[in-house]
Write a protein that holds these residues in place. Sequence first.
Motif, PDB file in Angstrom:
ATOM      1  N   LEU A   9       0.819  -1.070   0.047  1.00  0.00           N
ATOM      2  CA  LEU A   9       0.044   0.116   0.132  1.00  0.00           C
ATOM      3  C   LEU A   9       0.639   1.428   0.127  1.00  0.00           C
ATOM      4  CD1 LEU A   9      -2.867  -1.036   2.236  1.00  0.00           C
ATOM      5  CD2 LEU A   9      -2.947  -0.777  -0.219  1.00  0.00           C
ATOM      6  N   PRO A  10       2.022   1.382   0.641  1.00  0.00           N
ATOM      7  CA  PRO A  10       2.577   2.651   0.745  1.00  0.00           C
ATOM      8  C   PRO A  10       3.256   2.861  -0.833  1.00  0.00           C
ATOM      9  CG  PRO A  10       3.163   1.403   2.657  1.00  0.00           C
ATOM     10  CD  PRO A  10       2.266   0.422   1.852  1.00  0.00           C
ATOM     11  N   GLU A  11       3.782   1.796  -1.492  1.00  0.00           N
ATOM     12  CA  GLU A  11       3.868   2.033  -2.842  1.00  0.00           C
ATOM     13  C   GLU A  11       2.943   2.410  -3.734  1.00  0.00           C
ATOM     14  OE1 GLU A  11       7.116  -0.818  -4.663  1.00  0.00           O
ATOM     15  OE2 GLU A  11       5.246  -1.502  -5.725  1.00  0.00           O
ATOM     16  N   TYR A  12       1.761   1.845  -3.413  1.00  0.00           N
ATOM     17  CA  TYR A  12       0.832   2.165  -4.359  1.00  0.00           C
ATOM     18  C   TYR A  12       0.091   3.613  -4.239  1.00  0.00           C
ATOM     19  CZ  TYR A  12      -4.072   2.146  -6.132  1.00  0.00           C
ATOM     20  OH  TYR A  12      -5.125   2.543  -6.962  1.00  0.00           O
ATOM     21  N   GLU A  13       0.438   4.040  -2.950  1.00  0.00           N
ATOM     22  CA  GLU A  13      -0.115   5.417  -2.836  1.00  0.00           C
ATOM     23  C   GLU A  13       0.820   6.373  -3.614  1.00  0.00           C
ATOM     24  OE1 GLU A  13      -2.687   6.966  -1.555  1.00  0.00           O
ATOM     25  OE2 GLU A  13      -3.321   4.801  -1.368  1.00  0.00           O
ATOM     26  N   ALA A  14       2.392   5.935  -3.693  1.00  0.00           N
ATOM     27  CA  ALA A  14       3.098   6.809  -4.359  1.00  0.00           C
ATOM     28  C   ALA A  14       2.931   6.840  -5.880  1.00  0.00           C
ATOM     29  CB  ALA A  14       4.585   6.397  -3.874  1.00  0.00           C
ATOM     30  N   GLU A  15       2.629   5.317  -6.198  1.00  0.00           N
ATOM     31  CA  GLU A  15       2.641   5.410  -7.444  1.00  0.00           C
ATOM     32  C   GLU A  15       1.339   5.206  -8.356  1.00  0.00           C
ATOM     33  OE1 GLU A  15       5.079   1.961  -8.363  1.00  0.00           O
ATOM     34  OE2 GLU A  15       6.922   2.588  -7.522  1.00  0.00           O
ATOM     35  N   ARG A  16       0.353   5.544  -7.446  1.00  0.00           N
ATOM     36  CA  ARG A  16      -1.301   5.274  -7.593  1.00  0.00           C
ATOM     37  C   ARG A  16      -1.638   5.880  -9.039  1.00  0.00           C
ATOM     38  NH1 ARG A  16      -6.203   5.083  -4.516  1.00  0.00           N
ATOM     39  NH2 ARG A  16      -7.636   5.905  -5.942  1.00  0.00           N
ATOM     40  N   ALA A  17      -1.043   7.321  -9.326  1.00  0.00           N
ATOM     41  CA  ALA A  17      -1.429   7.820 -10.778  1.00  0.00           C
ATOM     42  C   ALA A  17      -0.822   7.174 -11.869  1.00  0.00           C
ATOM     43  CB  ALA A  17      -0.860   9.160 -10.700  1.00  0.00           C
ATOM     44  N   ASP A  18       0.429   6.560 -11.781  1.00  0.00           N
ATOM     45  CA  ASP A  18       0.849   5.708 -12.924  1.00  0.00           C
ATOM     46  C   ASP A  18       0.273   4.530 -13.269  1.00  0.00           C
ATOM     47  OD1 ASP A  18       2.823   5.690 -15.124  1.00  0.00           O
ATOM     48  OD2 ASP A  18       4.012   4.508 -13.674  1.00  0.00           O
ATOM     49  N   ILE A  19      -0.028   3.993 -11.831  1.00  0.00           N
ATOM     50  CA  ILE A  19      -0.761   2.377 -12.297  1.00  0.00           C
ATOM     51  C   ILE A  19      -2.092   2.674 -12.454  1.00  0.00           C
ATOM     52  CG2 ILE A  19      -1.490   0.498 -10.706  1.00  0.00           C
ATOM     53  CD1 ILE A  19       1.587   0.948 -10.884  1.00  0.00           C
ATOM     54  N   LEU A  20      -2.847   3.403 -12.277  1.00  0.00           N
ATOM     55  CA  LEU A  20      -4.223   3.664 -12.807  1.00  0.00           C
ATOM     56  C   LEU A  20      -4.124   4.108 -14.142  1.00  0.00           C
ATOM     57  CD1 LEU A  20      -6.062   5.250  -9.737  1.00  0.00           C
ATOM     58  CD2 LEU A  20      -5.848   2.893 -10.320  1.00  0.00           C
ATOM     59  N   ASP A  21      -3.191   4.976 -14.557  1.00  0.00           N
ATOM     60  CA  ASP A  21      -2.985   5.327 -16.077  1.00  0.00           C
ATOM     61  C   ASP A  21      -2.524   4.182 -17.130  1.00  0.00           C
ATOM     62  OD1 ASP A  21      -2.533   7.489 -18.044  1.00  0.00           O
ATOM     63  OD2 ASP A  21      -0.617   6.406 -18.454  1.00  0.00           O
ATOM     64  N   ALA A  22      -1.818   3.120 -16.267  1.00  0.00           N
ATOM     65  CA  ALA A  22      -1.358   1.868 -17.012  1.00  0.00           C
ATOM     66  C   ALA A  22      -2.657   1.094 -17.477  1.00  0.00           C
ATOM     67  CB  ALA A  22      -0.604   1.176 -16.211  1.00  0.00           C
ATOM     68  N   VAL A  23      -3.618   1.269 -16.321  1.00  0.00           N
ATOM     69  CA  VAL A  23      -4.785   0.205 -16.363  1.00  0.00           C
ATOM     70  C   VAL A  23      -5.634   0.939 -17.555  1.00  0.00           C
ATOM     71  CG1 VAL A  23      -7.155  -0.487 -15.234  1.00  0.00           C
ATOM     72  CG2 VAL A  23      -4.628  -0.542 -14.157  1.00  0.00           C
ATOM     73  N   SER A  24      -5.949   2.207 -17.436  1.00  0.00           N
ATOM     74  CA  SER A  24      -6.459   2.908 -18.423  1.00  0.00           C
ATOM     75  C   SER A  24      -6.052   2.790 -19.888  1.00  0.00           C
ATOM     76  CB  SER A  24      -6.750   4.332 -18.059  1.00  0.00           C
ATOM     77  OG  SER A  24      -7.467   5.197 -19.273  1.00  0.00           O
ATOM     78  N   THR A  25      -4.686   2.898 -19.920  1.00  0.00           N
ATOM     79  CA  THR A  25      -4.109   2.504 -21.473  1.00  0.00           C
ATOM     80  C   THR A  25      -4.510   1.320 -21.836  1.00  0.00           C
ATOM     81  OG1 THR A  25      -1.974   4.081 -20.690  1.00  0.00           O
ATOM     82  CG2 THR A  25      -1.900   2.535 -22.479  1.00  0.00           C
ATOM     83  N   VAL A  26      -4.697   0.307 -21.371  1.00  0.00           N
ATOM     84  CA  VAL A  26      -4.858  -0.947 -21.652  1.00  0.00           C
ATOM     85  C   VAL A  26      -6.498  -0.979 -22.088  1.00  0.00           C
ATOM     86  CG1 VAL A  26      -5.007  -3.455 -21.371  1.00  0.00           C
ATOM     87  CG2 VAL A  26      -3.204  -2.184 -20.381  1.00  0.00           C
ATOM     88  N   PHE A  27      -7.242  -0.648 -21.311  1.00  0.00           N
ATOM     89  CA  PHE A  27      -8.590  -0.528 -21.323  1.00  0.00           C
ATOM     90  C   PHE A  27      -9.046   0.311 -22.652  1.00  0.00           C
ATOM     91  CE2 PHE A  27      -9.871  -1.635 -16.768  1.00  0.00           C
ATOM     92  CZ  PHE A  27      -9.494  -3.043 -17.298  1.00  0.00           C
ATOM     93  N   GLU A  28      -8.267   1.552 -22.855  1.00  0.00           N
ATOM     94  CA  GLU A  28      -8.587   2.384 -23.936  1.00  0.00           C
ATOM     95  C   GLU A  28      -7.838   1.476 -25.450  1.00  0.00           C
ATOM     96  OE1 GLU A  28      -7.410   6.172 -22.799  1.00  0.00           O
ATOM     97  OE2 GLU A  28      -8.987   6.170 -21.078  1.00  0.00           O
ATOM     98  N   SER A  29      -7.011   0.811 -25.256  1.00  0.00           N
ATOM     99  CA  SER A  29      -6.325   0.428 -26.427  1.00  0.00           C
ATOM    100  C   SER A  29      -7.100  -0.461 -27.324  1.00  0.00           C
ATOM    101  CB  SER A  29      -5.100  -0.425 -26.066  1.00  0.00           C
ATOM    102  OG  SER A  29      -5.602  -1.777 -25.528  1.00  0.00           O
ATOM    103  N   GLY A  30      -8.023  -1.173 -26.807  1.00  0.00           N
ATOM    104  CA  GLY A  30      -8.971  -1.894 -27.760  1.00  0.00           C
ATOM    105  C   GLY A  30      -8.269  -3.442 -27.854  1.00  0.00           C
ATOM    106  N   GLN A  31      -7.375  -3.593 -27.184  1.00  0.00           N
ATOM    107  CA  GLN A  31      -6.925  -4.831 -27.274  1.00  0.00           C
ATOM    108  C   GLN A  31      -6.167  -5.685 -25.910  1.00  0.00           C
ATOM    109  OE1 GLN A  31      -3.813  -5.606 -30.596  1.00  0.00           O
ATOM    110  NE2 GLN A  31      -3.494  -3.433 -30.717  1.00  0.00           N
TER     111      GLN A  31
END
Length: 370
Positions: A9-31
């Motif tokens: 959780l401490p690492e997630y809090e520090a990297e949260r924006a990038d992790i969620l952007d990674a998820v969004s990148t995949v979901f918006e890719s169509g693949q």
Amino acid sequence: MPTFVWDYLPEYEAERADILDAVSTVFESGQLVLGPSVRGFEEEFAAYHGLPHCVGVDNGTNAIKLALQALGVGPGDEVITVSNTAAPTVVAIDSVGAVPVFVDVRREDFLMDTGQVAAAITPRTRALLPVHLYGQCVDMDPLTELAGRHGLKILEDCAQAHGARHRGRLAGTMGDAAAFSFYPTKVLGAYGDGGAVVTADEETERDLRRLRYYGMEERYYVTRTPGHNSRLDEVQAEILRRKLRRLEAYLEGRRAVARRYAEGLAGTGLTLPALAQGNDHVYYVYVVRHPRRDEVIEALKAHDISLNISYPWPVHTMSGFSGLGYAKGSLPVTEELAGEIFSLPMYPSLAPELQDTVIEALRKVLDRFN
């Protein structure tokens, strides 16, 4: 608040924006399956190791399994490894129909005693499977010499050694292939399961891609069995791409935690981790020893500190592997260590004040036994 061996959780809090952007990148890719994120991670992870090939798979166990198959290991073959490892190492050997053959380990650093390997080789031996345990590498030079002399394959188990080096060479670059796990606790961890195999050999890479995809080389057509559904998830691959860029920072964070332990626990009666000659340790886990281990762990519970043992049961002592025929006492150093080792909290985002709490509690508890 309880203190645990690992907390993301401490690492997630520090990297949260990038992790969620990674998820969004995949979901918006169509693949969503075997798309650009898997391909990108494979290329980048291979490049990190200076190798031409990486094949992403669904977990570390299947990374070992598929790599063994791609290297030609099958029913009745023998694979030499160690028993003081996570059971999946041996489960993977068993799953291809091969027979695990165990050698003992070195008392000082818990790593494979390569001096015992030559005596374990038989006409049925097909491969050597060194486990780079706890964050540092096995001495690979003797194994390379033996493999060359006997015509054996070397598969490195690198599940606990992302970024570790042996005489300047990265873990995963010293054999015919290397298997990695990206389970969340790992040095390079995903947010779920994941694994990969790296290799310099083009034929091995081609077999791995076929094996992870049902045995198909083109869609819907199985060319050769056996095959599996063992694909690295696209979301996990994109998260791993982002985290790979921070791997060196994670390594330095772990080494800083290890240095703080070494300073704070000196003179307490604990046997602290030993650095093997020529190694750069990445401290996947910080494993210490004490002859009254169980009493120490129990006493720490009063301080709200919960610790782990990696691993309390050597594989050869498990009932599920009793058919291998290893009697109690057959691997004396492995068995001795299993009764004394335990792991302290270790992750790069471990707060210094939390680590100091662990050190202070340990010192108090150990004073009773010294």
